[in-house]
Design a protein around this motif. Structure first.
Motif, short mmCIF file in Angstrom:
data_model
loop_
_atom_site.label_atom_id
_atom_site.label_comp_id
_atom_site.label_asym_id
_atom_site.label_seq_id
_atom_site.Cartn_x
_atom_site.Cartn_y
_atom_site.Cartn_z
N ALA A 185 0.79 -1.30 0.11
CA ALA A 185 0.15 0.04 -0.01
C ALA A 185 0.83 1.17 0.10
N VAL A 186 2.14 1.40 0.77
CA VAL A 186 2.95 2.38 0.77
C VAL A 186 3.24 2.59 -0.61
N ALA A 187 3.79 1.46 -1.33
CA ALA A 187 4.51 1.65 -2.45
C ALA A 187 3.39 2.36 -3.58
N ARG A 188 2.30 1.79 -3.47
CA ARG A 188 1.35 2.45 -4.48
C ARG A 188 1.10 4.01 -4.20
N ASP A 189 1.02 4.07 -2.64
CA ASP A 189 0.82 5.68 -2.35
C ASP A 189 2.09 6.44 -2.92
N LEU A 190 3.28 5.85 -3.10
CA LEU A 190 4.47 6.52 -3.40
C LEU A 190 4.09 6.93 -4.96
N VAL A 191 3.67 5.92 -5.86
CA VAL A 191 3.48 6.19 -7.19
C VAL A 191 2.34 7.46 -7.14
N ASP A 192 1.40 7.28 -6.48
CA ASP A 192 0.43 8.36 -6.63
C ASP A 192 0.77 9.60 -6.21
N ARG A 193 1.79 9.82 -5.27
CA ARG A 193 2.35 11.17 -4.68
C ARG A 193 3.59 11.48 -5.41
N LEU A 194 4.42 10.47 -6.05
CA LEU A 194 5.59 11.12 -6.61
C LEU A 194 5.61 11.04 -8.02
N LEU A 195 4.64 10.55 -8.60
CA LEU A 195 4.61 10.35 -10.18
C LEU A 195 3.77 11.50 -10.68
N PRO A 196 4.53 12.61 -11.43
CA PRO A 196 3.78 13.81 -11.97
C PRO A 196 2.57 13.14 -12.67
N GLU A 197 1.32 14.00 -12.59
CA GLU A 197 0.10 13.53 -13.25
C GLU A 197 0.48 13.72 -14.83
N ALA A 198 1.27 14.61 -15.20
CA ALA A 198 1.45 14.88 -16.44
C ALA A 198 2.19 13.93 -17.31
N ASP A 199 2.99 13.00 -16.57
CA ASP A 199 3.71 11.96 -16.94
C ASP A 199 2.80 10.48 -17.42
N CYS A 200 1.44 10.59 -16.73
CA CYS A 200 0.75 9.66 -16.85
C CYS A 200 -0.53 9.87 -17.87
N ALA A 201 -0.46 11.05 -18.46
CA ALA A 201 -1.62 11.24 -19.66
C ALA A 201 -1.43 10.41 -20.64
N PRO A 202 -2.55 9.83 -21.55
CA PRO A 202 -2.21 8.81 -22.36
C PRO A 202 -1.87 9.57 -23.57
#
Length: 202
Positions: A185-202
């Motif tokens: 759960a912590v690992a997934r929270d890290l992704v949510d908080r550390l990975l910029p939303e712009a990098d996840c755009a399709p």
């Protein structure tokens, strides 16, 4: 003669692997100060002097242990195949990160040994000389894999995840600030908080 030579090489490689595994066990249990050729021989249950035939110096022993950590902490082929069939996405990136945390948490002795090596590198320049290229090559390979897989995140993002996961594992293997939280759960929270939303755009 060729077959006999190959058999000797295979046996030598098997014994080298056994000794490296014994070194890992000693390092994880006793720390870098306890890692000696004699301790490795005792751990492996072989005659005294055996490990020094395969690893001439303590630095060579560290080299063998580092390589063995890389082999044993490598992703499982079945997991890579399963994840590789999916389309690149933020969720897929999170699953890769979760798998790293799972492996490090499952093989706790390997992770502890790796931290011990890093601490020893801070004390001994000759260990740092051996360890630094391995770490930097591993990081470059992570970045290259992420890019080739089309996953979100650049080199700077991957570095942040290395820092964060190392901290998470240190917390779980020593004294935890929140022992009740699940590492996944912590690992997934890290992704949510550390990975910029712009990098996840399709």
């Amino acid at each position: 003669m060729v077959g006999a030579t190959l058999l000797v090489v295979a046996r030598n490689n098997e014994r080298r692997t056994e000794l490296a595994d014994a070194g890992l066990a000693v390092l994880a249990r006793e720390g870098a100060r306890g890692l000696t050729h004699r301790a490795v021989d005792r751990e492996a249950g072989v005659p005294i002097g055996t490990s020094s035939n395969y690893f001439r110096s303590r630095a060579d022993l560290f080299d063998g242990i580092v390589r063995r950590i890389g082999e044993r902490l490598a992703p499982e082929p079945a997991v890579l195949e399963r994840l590789g069939r999916r389309e690149p996405s933020r969720e897929l990136f999170a699953d890769y990160i979760s798998d790293i945390v799972r492996r490090m948490n499952t093989h706790r002795d390997l992770t502890i040994a790796l931290f011990e090596l890093r601490l020893e590198a801070a004390r001994r320049p000759e260990v740092a000389q051996r360890l630094t290229p391995w770490f930097r090559d591993a990081f470059a390979a992570d970045v290259a894999f992420n890019t080739a897989a089309g996953l979100p995140g650049d080199a700077a993002d991957i570095a942040l995840f290395h820092y964060a996961i190392d901290g998470l594992m240190l917390d779980r293997l020593t004294v935890s600030i929140d022992p009740d939280s699940a590492a996944d759960a912590v690992a997934r929270d890290l992704v949510d908080r550390l990975l910029p939303e712009a990098d996840c755009a399709p």
